[in-house]
Scaffold this active site. Sequence first.
Site, mmCIF file in Angstrom:
data_model
loop_
_atom_site.group_PDB
_atom_site.id
_atom_site.type_symbol
_atom_site.label_atom_id
_atom_site.label_comp_id
_atom_site.label_asym_id
_atom_site.label_seq_id
_atom_site.Cartn_x
_atom_site.Cartn_y
_atom_site.Cartn_z
ATOM 1 N N ARG A 171 -24.123 0.106 -8.959
ATOM 2 C CA ARG A 171 -22.807 0.394 -9.157
ATOM 3 C C ARG A 171 -22.038 0.873 -7.732
ATOM 4 O O ARG A 171 -21.276 1.829 -7.720
ATOM 5 C CB ARG A 171 -22.584 1.477 -10.072
ATOM 6 C CG ARG A 171 -23.103 1.158 -11.485
ATOM 7 C CD ARG A 171 -22.574 2.107 -12.506
ATOM 8 N NE ARG A 171 -23.206 1.895 -13.638
ATOM 9 C CZ ARG A 171 -24.622 2.137 -14.323
ATOM 10 N NH1 ARG A 171 -25.263 2.890 -13.660
ATOM 11 N NH2 ARG A 171 -24.953 1.935 -15.359
ATOM 12 N N LYS A 198 -10.724 -6.281 -0.409
ATOM 13 C CA LYS A 198 -10.711 -7.427 -1.350
ATOM 14 C C LYS A 198 -12.060 -8.186 -1.461
ATOM 15 O O LYS A 198 -12.612 -8.584 -0.213
ATOM 16 C CB LYS A 198 -9.844 -8.371 -1.481
ATOM 17 C CG LYS A 198 -8.199 -7.839 -1.873
ATOM 18 C CD LYS A 198 -7.482 -9.184 -2.098
ATOM 19 C CE LYS A 198 -6.238 -8.608 -2.524
ATOM 20 N NZ LYS A 198 -5.021 -9.631 -2.696
ATOM 21 N N GLU A 201 -3.174 -16.933 9.674
ATOM 22 C CA GLU A 201 -2.993 -15.795 9.229
ATOM 23 C C GLU A 201 -2.270 -14.944 9.956
ATOM 24 O O GLU A 201 -1.620 -13.909 9.895
ATOM 25 C CB GLU A 201 -4.032 -15.101 8.576
ATOM 26 C CG GLU A 201 -4.998 -15.748 7.534
ATOM 27 C CD GLU A 201 -4.116 -15.491 6.088
ATOM 28 O OE1 GLU A 201 -3.228 -14.650 6.005
ATOM 29 O OE2 GLU A 201 -4.609 -16.298 5.068
ATOM 30 N N LYS A 220 -1.658 -5.383 8.592
ATOM 31 C CA LYS A 220 -2.295 -5.683 7.102
ATOM 32 C C LYS A 220 -2.522 -4.153 6.603
ATOM 33 O O LYS A 220 -2.419 -3.790 5.562
ATOM 34 C CB LYS A 220 -3.451 -6.486 7.244
ATOM 35 C CG LYS A 220 -4.041 -6.599 5.879
ATOM 36 C CD LYS A 220 -5.092 -7.604 5.484
ATOM 37 C CE LYS A 220 -5.452 -7.666 4.008
ATOM 38 N NZ LYS A 220 -6.286 -8.794 3.791
ATOM 39 N N GLU A 279 6.994 -4.818 -7.116
ATOM 40 C CA GLU A 279 7.446 -5.889 -6.226
ATOM 41 C C GLU A 279 7.095 -5.572 -4.686
ATOM 42 O O GLU A 279 6.781 -4.481 -4.334
ATOM 43 C CB GLU A 279 9.108 -5.769 -6.304
ATOM 44 C CG GLU A 279 9.626 -6.108 -7.521
ATOM 45 C CD GLU A 279 11.246 -6.079 -7.447
ATOM 46 O OE1 GLU A 279 11.758 -5.915 -6.471
ATOM 47 O OE2 GLU A 279 11.728 -6.385 -8.549
ATOM 48 N N ARG A 316 1.250 -5.407 -1.545
ATOM 49 C CA ARG A 316 0.120 -6.123 -0.808
ATOM 50 C C ARG A 316 0.399 -7.834 -1.192
ATOM 51 O O ARG A 316 0.115 -8.632 -0.647
ATOM 52 C CB ARG A 316 -1.086 -5.971 -1.668
ATOM 53 C CG ARG A 316 -1.914 -4.823 -0.995
ATOM 54 C CD ARG A 316 -3.294 -4.752 -1.441
ATOM 55 N NE ARG A 316 -4.302 -5.633 -0.859
ATOM 56 C CZ ARG A 316 -5.377 -5.422 -0.583
ATOM 57 N NH1 ARG A 316 -5.910 -3.887 -1.024
ATOM 58 N NH2 ARG A 316 -6.103 -6.143 -0.068
ATOM 59 N N ASN A 354 0.538 -12.620 0.686
ATOM 60 C CA ASN A 354 0.072 -13.831 0.239
ATOM 61 C C ASN A 354 1.140 -14.880 0.462
ATOM 62 O O ASN A 354 1.181 -15.987 -0.191
ATOM 63 C CB ASN A 354 -0.486 -13.699 -1.421
ATOM 64 C CG ASN A 354 -1.566 -13.162 -1.549
ATOM 65 O OD1 ASN A 354 -2.433 -13.076 -1.109
ATOM 66 N ND2 ASN A 354 -1.695 -12.304 -2.585
ATOM 67 N N HIS A 390 0.187 -18.739 0.032
ATOM 68 C CA HIS A 390 -1.087 -18.577 -0.879
ATOM 69 C C HIS A 390 -1.012 -19.207 -2.058
ATOM 70 O O HIS A 390 -2.098 -19.946 -2.479
ATOM 71 C CB HIS A 390 -1.728 -17.350 -0.649
ATOM 72 C CG HIS A 390 -2.307 -16.733 0.615
ATOM 73 N ND1 HIS A 390 -1.578 -16.591 1.902
ATOM 74 C CD2 HIS A 390 -3.608 -16.402 1.167
ATOM 75 C CE1 HIS A 390 -2.294 -16.230 2.759
ATOM 76 N NE2 HIS A 390 -3.369 -16.175 2.421
ATOM 77 N N HIS A 411 -3.304 -21.783 -2.286
ATOM 78 C CA HIS A 411 -4.727 -22.141 -3.482
ATOM 79 C C HIS A 411 -4.503 -23.209 -4.157
ATOM 80 O O HIS A 411 -5.677 -23.831 -4.477
ATOM 81 C CB HIS A 411 -4.667 -20.623 -4.268
ATOM 82 C CG HIS A 411 -5.062 -19.449 -3.582
ATOM 83 N ND1 HIS A 411 -4.948 -18.220 -4.050
ATOM 84 C CD2 HIS A 411 -5.903 -19.332 -2.305
ATOM 85 C CE1 HIS A 411 -5.487 -17.262 -3.106
ATOM 86 N NE2 HIS A 411 -5.958 -17.820 -2.200
ATOM 87 N N HIS A 428 -9.024 -22.634 4.671
ATOM 88 C CA HIS A 428 -8.107 -21.709 3.986
ATOM 89 C C HIS A 428 -6.778 -21.624 4.884
ATOM 90 O O HIS A 428 -5.719 -21.568 4.084
ATOM 91 C CB HIS A 428 -8.763 -20.313 3.872
ATOM 92 C CG HIS A 428 -7.917 -19.164 3.322
ATOM 93 N ND1 HIS A 428 -7.249 -19.306 1.981
ATOM 94 C CD2 HIS A 428 -7.036 -17.979 3.964
ATOM 95 C CE1 HIS A 428 -6.425 -18.313 1.629
ATOM 96 N NE2 HIS A 428 -6.355 -17.580 3.022
#
Lengths: 367, 367
Positions: free
Chosen positions: A123, A145, A187, A229, A243, A246, A250, A253, A257, A270
Amino acid sequence: MRRLIVSLGERSYPILIGKGLLSETIDLGAALPKVTHPKIAIVSNETVAPLYLDALQSSLALVGADVTLIVLPDGEQFKTWESINVIHDAMLSARCDRNTTVIALGGGVIGDLAGFAAATYQRGVAFVQIPTTLLSQVDSSVGGKTGINHARGKNMIGAFWQPKLVVADTTVLQSLSAREFSSGMAEVIKYGLIRDMPFFEWLERNLETLMARDAETLAYAIEQSCSNKAQVVAADEMETAKEGGRALLNLGHTFGHAIETGMGYGQWLHGEAVAAGTLMAAELSRRLGWIAETDVTRIRAIYQRASLPTIAPNLGASRYLELMSHDKKNLNGKLRLVLLRQLGEAVTFSEVNKSDLIATIEACCEN
Amino acid sequence: MRRLIVSLGERSYPILIGKGLLSETIDLGAALPKVTHPKIAIVSNETVAPLYLDALQSSLALVGADVTLIVLPDGEQFKTWESINVIHDAMLSARCDRNTTVIALGGGVIGDLAGFAAATYQRGVAFVQIPTTLLSQVDSSVGGKTGINHARGKNMIGAFWQPKLVVADTTVLQSLSAREFSSGMAEVIKYGLIRDMPFFEWLERNLETLMARDAETLAYAIEQSCSNKAQVVAADEMETAKEGGRALLNLGHTFGHAIETGMGYGQWLHGEAVAAGTLMAAELSRRLGWIAETDVTRIRAIYQRASLPTIAPNLGASRYLELMSHDKKNLNGKLRLVLLRQLGEAVTFSEVNKSDLIATIEACCEN
């Protein structure tokens, strides 16, 4: 050495940025629990381990750490539950307890895997990131993330789990392939586009020095990227903002993706997919009348100078729509895109007209 | 209806306790995000679903929910990553987004699985628990522990993930088997033993009424159990306290987990293993001079009245030691047990003498 704090209350942590940090004794004091025999599990891959593991182990030996090594195969296709299980299995065999620190030594895939393994081992145990690619230094080292891919979509399974420390050594970037380095640049450029026009202009002026991997120029670009960031993440740690927030990170992205998944994981890097995806987002923004054709040209130009693709693969519009409908940014079944209100200002947008979207996809894909 | 708040700052949530709550329209307003078309994924098992799914679905239909059903096989042996993957797969197929609420309808295994699936789906979605066993109503509904088993140990992989709401309906306990009901009683009795002597004495006075499953007596016992657990959890949410704290909730559990793992998952019910394990912890506490032989007898008596085993299976002392050495409560490789300083007061203890431990195991196992 540059030192940047990611401010997240009790989960705040430092990012150390500089030349040769890995071959010095890293200040793990901030990360390691104060115990007599700290347990460490280092997660790395077959490409990175031979290059940097010795340096890291020497540093750790100095603080008397009890180290377990877990070396995974290299590649996005290994960002799966099976790899998490390999990490957990090795940690359980080594009797790692809750005071264990997991160190990720590698790029974004290793960071995501080691972070998710740390988040879910008993955990949750402490986590330190030593990103060895430009992409992971400027992107996945900030924000917490972690996660794995699922057959039905990228990064669908995961957790928010903040590291205790991030060490970004610019020296390791010298050994990156040109393609890997460019992927990270996608990026870096993104931070300018979404919220920092002065940084975008600095990049336009310094792109060739940066592509030559000048240490001091790199350190500045990494610091500015992480700082941008970190500010976004601090304001919206769990990506719950309705809105903006984070989600703005993207830019490119959702299209990107779709490219990565549609072409099969690993075919497009990527950053390459993000670059082509950002041009699609820019083109859609232009169709909405938000940015000018000259802005799109300017974005295309900087990506081209960074040796990044600006034309998307032709998967067919309906396949793009299908793949994009699975995106995690979507809310209540509605496609939500990050677009450019102007150069240096991104916004989230849910009112996309389907015909605009199809026209954009067709305009941006190769014939 | 009784209503108890588990106080965890911004993660606080209510537990509703009472008769027939499942057949009423449950107040999901507290749990469901305020959206027009709430997505719900109900996770249940083949035993529970036929009994209560209709009632739950009728309640949810009234709030206009878009429901995805995920029915897993019943049993601890399914508390694995494979089941998590079944849940995630169904949720992805149904295009569940981040505004989805996962509802666990079942016992502890379903709660742990659905909770871990919620914690890791798109890095975390809302979670509601409707525990259908006494054990899960008094234990896993408070505290946010979610997770799965690993071949090398129980509950080794997981996350802390708090529910938004817990609904404990005493009516569903009427259909539990005698063994299942007793298993839950082991945890109820535990709360008295570790920190609430008045509750322990109330249990001694009311045990037969409770075993007859009188609704009002049950509701009181569940409320007292959850309230005790909530106080412990509020003071030590992530189980980081060096001494005491959440670890105290594991009285009998280190021995108990050894029994469960050693006998093979599913052979001994959790509460049965905890009851026999608590007798072992009591016996060791007596050997340390902390409690008297009469106290051990009193503990044995109440467990026997609750139809619980008080003699551990004979796995051999060395196998017990091996299995116990994997326990998550251990720190820095040192065995850490929860023992009784006196009746009604548990403590964590790391200075266990190996010969005392072996003598205790041998004294408490069947010949």
